[in-house]
Enzyme design. Sequence first.
Site, PDB file in Angstrom:
ATOM      1  CE  LYS A 126      16.245 -22.416  11.051  1.00  0.00           C
ATOM      2  NZ  LYS A 126      17.144 -21.277  11.195  1.00  0.00           N
ATOM      3  CG  ASP A 147       6.969 -17.081  17.795  1.00  0.00           C
ATOM      4  OD1 ASP A 147       6.559 -16.871  16.641  1.00  0.00           O
ATOM      5  OD2 ASP A 147       8.078 -16.678  18.204  1.00  0.00           O
ATOM      6  NE  ARG A 153      -2.276  -0.321   3.464  1.00  0.00           N
ATOM      7  CZ  ARG A 153      -2.737  -0.313   4.704  1.00  0.00           C
ATOM      8  NH1 ARG A 153      -3.966   0.048   4.935  1.00  0.00           N
ATOM      9  NH2 ARG A 153      -1.985  -0.660   5.719  1.00  0.00           N
ATOM     10  CG  HIS A 165       9.874 -23.123  14.302  1.00  0.00           C
ATOM     11  ND1 HIS A 165       9.426 -23.116  13.003  1.00  0.00           N
ATOM     12  CD2 HIS A 165       9.982 -21.814  14.661  1.00  0.00           C
ATOM     13  CE1 HIS A 165       9.277 -21.861  12.594  1.00  0.00           C
ATOM     14  NE2 HIS A 165       9.594 -21.053  13.581  1.00  0.00           N
ATOM     15  CG  HIS A 225      12.074 -20.285   9.191  1.00  0.00           C
ATOM     16  ND1 HIS A 225      11.257 -19.920  10.218  1.00  0.00           N
ATOM     17  CD2 HIS A 225      13.335 -20.149   9.656  1.00  0.00           C
ATOM     18  CE1 HIS A 225      12.005 -19.577  11.264  1.00  0.00           C
ATOM     19  NE2 HIS A 225      13.261 -19.702  10.951  1.00  0.00           N
ATOM     20  CE  LYS A 260       5.876 -19.734  13.564  1.00  0.00           C
ATOM     21  NZ  LYS A 260       6.601 -18.528  13.973  1.00  0.00           N
ATOM     22  CE  LYS A 298      11.094 -14.571  20.459  1.00  0.00           C
ATOM     23  NZ  LYS A 298      11.751 -14.732  19.171  1.00  0.00           N
TER      24      LYS A 298
END
Length: 487
Positions: free
Chosen positions: A179, A232, A48, A237, A175, A145, A337
């Site tokens: 790998k 997440d 946009r 994963h 993803h 995702k 994290k």
Amino acid sequence: MQTDSSFTFVLFGGTGDLSMRKILPALYEAHRAGGMLAESGRIVAVARHAEDRDGYLQWVNDHVKPYVSKNGLDEAAWASFLKRIDYVKLDLGKHEDFALLRDAVSDLPGIRVFYLATGPSLFVPICHALASVGLNENARIVLEKPLGYDLKSSNAINDAVGEIFAEEQIYRIDHYLGKEPVQNLLALRFGNALFEPLWRREWVESIQITIAEELGVEARGDFYDNTGALRDMVQNHLLQLLSIVAMEPPHSMDSDSVRDEKLRVLRALKPVDERDIGKVAVRGQYHAGGIRGTPVPAYATEPGVKKDSTTETFVALKVEIENWRWAGVPFFLRTGKRLADRVAEIVVNFRPVPHSALGSPALRPGANRLVIRLQPNETIRLYCLAKQPGEGMNLASVHLDLAFDQFFREGQMEAYQRLLLDVIHGRLALFVRRDEQEAAWRWVEPILNEWSGSNKPPKPYAAGTWGPAASSAMLAQHGTCWLEEEN
Ligand code: BG6
């Protein structure tokens, strides 16, 4: 590699973070390598913000080039890459803009790929709009995702997208499956007879899978606070890695053989009883701390995060697989994290010898272990015991190392590059099938429900550590510890 498959790659979310950091750099790399993308292939960015193609190319130069030049920029290749790019300014709310998109792509050759690098709430409206101008035929759709928020919302998206695109047209990205080291795990398991006889409950005591990050939530506080580590990282994963580690040998590498075997593992995961969640799942949230000497703030003070947030930034789980190969073998999964290191690895702890004439080291759990390091520095390390030189019979731990970058000095491919080429060439094996995704959501759902309904906050951990103490305690109950706690 095929070079003759022409394509039109339509990138929704063309000025988004993912396009900037991953998708456009991956397409550039494939272009630069030569021979991977058909000469006639076009990229049509949709967004946009930019007014016209020149404005978009300016954005690409300003924002994408820095990510590309990390690996050394080839100016000539960059200039010819830009020539592949067209641009359509599109407001998702305006039907007439989709007619403009149709006009822009109607004369372009080859298979059409629609890559939705947008929030999941836009997947269904975009698919409807594409269908309304007839763009769903002879096309592939790529969904990023997270696909949904739970089983129900993921089913709602899959149902709606499934009315417009057949399952073989839908490429759900995880993803991690792209790998190189994850591919190598398949090669290790199914290209060698050596490990297969040992890859079962009789010889394996426990397995650990870790995806640890040093990074925090960066600029994604708002998204992350509504998501959390279970959605997440675990639902996708980690469970995908688990299914590759635990699956039966597929009879071929075609897309459905591999996905069928992964699905069997996901369906065999022992359901979590809500009364046991405290015993098999740890959720944590980082507080202020330091990573490699640099102070980092608490999660709850990150931009976009609610001050009283109970979102988990760390998860550790004990998972069991109810089948003959794995019954009784605990799989310990964790992700977080702001942990002490960035590392993704799989640790297979083999059982010790049943009787040792050579002393206690041979009876120690983990004396024989295989450590598959996925990132950074892809390596496979096999630990064994050997006699220490000199008098007497004293055993010491030694290891055999396989460092892939020393064997294969070039040719490594980024996950996104591999996956985008697979979409263009119609290879589905590395994409998540709907039934796999459902099985994964179904398994995590009791934990999601328990945590969202709980008034107990996540367990705190200081940024720069390995997560809450409860994570180590969970393994200690099974007589084991996380790999980094070993020494
Ligand atoms: C993404 C998550 O899927 O994977 C991110 O949304 C995470 O939160 C990332 O940082 C990790 O990927 P990688 O390839 O850097 O290990």
